[in-house]
Write a protein that holds these residues in place. Sequence first.
Motif: not given
Length: 639
Positions: A85, A87, A175, A177, A188, A190, A349, A352, A407, A429
């Motif tokens: 991820s 994120a 983040y 989607s 969720r 990224g 997302d 987020s 983020g 997250l």
Amino acid sequence: MLPTMPVDILTINLSNGEIVHDKIEDVSVIKKYIGGRGIATHMLLKELDPDASPYDENSSIIFAPGVLTGTAMPCSGRTSVLFKSPATGKFFKTNVGGHFGAQLKFAGYDLLVIKGKAEKPVYIYINDDRVEIKDANFLWGKNVREANALIREAYDDPHIQTACIGPAGENKVVYASIQVSIYNAAGRGGGGAVMGDKNLKAIAVRGTKGLKLAHPERYFKALEVVYGKMNSVPGVKPLSDYGTSIGVESTNAVGAFPVKNFQEGSIDNIEFLTGQYLVEGGFLKRKVSCYSCPVACHRFVTVDSGKYRGTYTGGPEYETLNAFGGGCGTTDTATVIKAGELCNIYGLDVISTGGCIQWLMECWQRGVITKEEADGLDLSWGNNDTIIELVEKIAYREGIGDLLGKGLKEASEEFGRESYKWAVQARGLEQSRVETRSAFAYALAFAISSRGPDHLNTETLAEFGGDSEARRVIKDITGSEEYAYPHTTDKRAEIVRWHEDIYAASDCTGICAFPTTAQFWVSEYDIAELFSAATGIEMDADMVMKAGRRIITMERIYNGILGHTREDDVLPYRLMNEYQKGAMHEGAINSKEMLDLMKDEYFELHNWDMETGLPTREVMEHLELGEFIDKASNHYDLA
């Protein structure tokens, strides 16, 4: 592809255009990992380079529909998407419904692995054995809805299913989607940013091969049992009637509906954020199903009057109603629907995005941000115009949206002014809109999840004891219904571990989490029988749950190699240090002491090292993960 395997893997390298078909034919491997999420997790752990970033050319993103996806099993249209991820910098599994996974299976593929980076925008076209990397310049810059329509138009095929990113993915919002069947989000972590970095706009799939069951008669007999239970449990009809928003009003009534960035637990005029109001207010036009789902919990809504007239989209789900509704201090239905539409078509997302907007609004409330820094916006709670404008700014990384697109972890660190205290995130997250100070199994599950603090790895709804099925499950896990009470640390470790294991098994088979971890009409015994009948490979319930535990352990090893220990198993600062206002339970807080107690019990159950919270050599050997002992030992003490 069913039956009896092998597992068919399609690997596409965008750097050199190489397309490779591979198979897993070893039945012992399939028994260990089941399929879908399990096999993909094993692959990611094998290839893990601790020094590689999520955007490294060699980092993979894997699309893994479940073993039963594409069959007549109800609620089995799910696909897991796995990657490192951007994120969190750690392992990430997200999961999505829709119809993409079934089409991938019908084309003959159990897993799709994407590696490398294209030099220019591309999309992948899969039509059974025809696999092509195509120029996507005509798609780049388009929103998800536009890109989906252009792809279908290019092939004159309305049945093509896509996994597509929008402007947010192209701009690498951390983040961003991946939108499947337009309105279903692998939301969720990224994944959309990973695709954007690879210059991969979309994957378009059309399959016509179908699936074959190993033992059809046995399989459909097992389905009769499952359907019988589905038609008798109390949770299915309300979910079908009103979607996930069925829980909004009751959660608000007990002070557990996060309002104004988790500062409060309820909001006036909550009726405008309910599933009932979507129906009564004329917003709901139809219910929508993922592949092979008779429940149809998804919504399709329109706004037919007012400023946002002409808006149409899937949802809104519970999380959307909180992220852009109560969480932002508004109950304006049309605003929430519009914000949800923009997230769907821009590829964001919702959890987020809403969490970042709420954080910024609280910065304004506290007087630590100027109007100039906020692009001249009025960030007052409940300012509906500002909510919509910020969604757009985030997708295009414009002005203050560029900061929010990093983020909450990075944004709050960069912004400073002690704003980390109200940045409701942990490990990168943003927390989903569950009030963990009122639910201690959820608190433990969020703290130890490989993803970070959210509900889509371990949904412990049974702890509330909301109906007879939930209480039965708690009794099966703990020995007594008395533990179906959320504000106690007693037996939370057992409750979390059971939910984790069956959730992982659900993902492996492509079954939605609602039947297994929320309504409880699909058990590990059902999964074992369905898997055995479909594939011809015999599994029992203990093997299913052990496979789930094996997956959870692999995720923990992966993150342990990247430096994660029990000290990182935390919740957002606010939830650990501020008491919940208006809570039904006195002293509602996720304190370090409370979490440490539950973590000790959880690690003891797993037989993981108590000091580090990481899997030991003994555990790896017991779970037949010995191949990873050397790799893990190079990065942490196995004990």
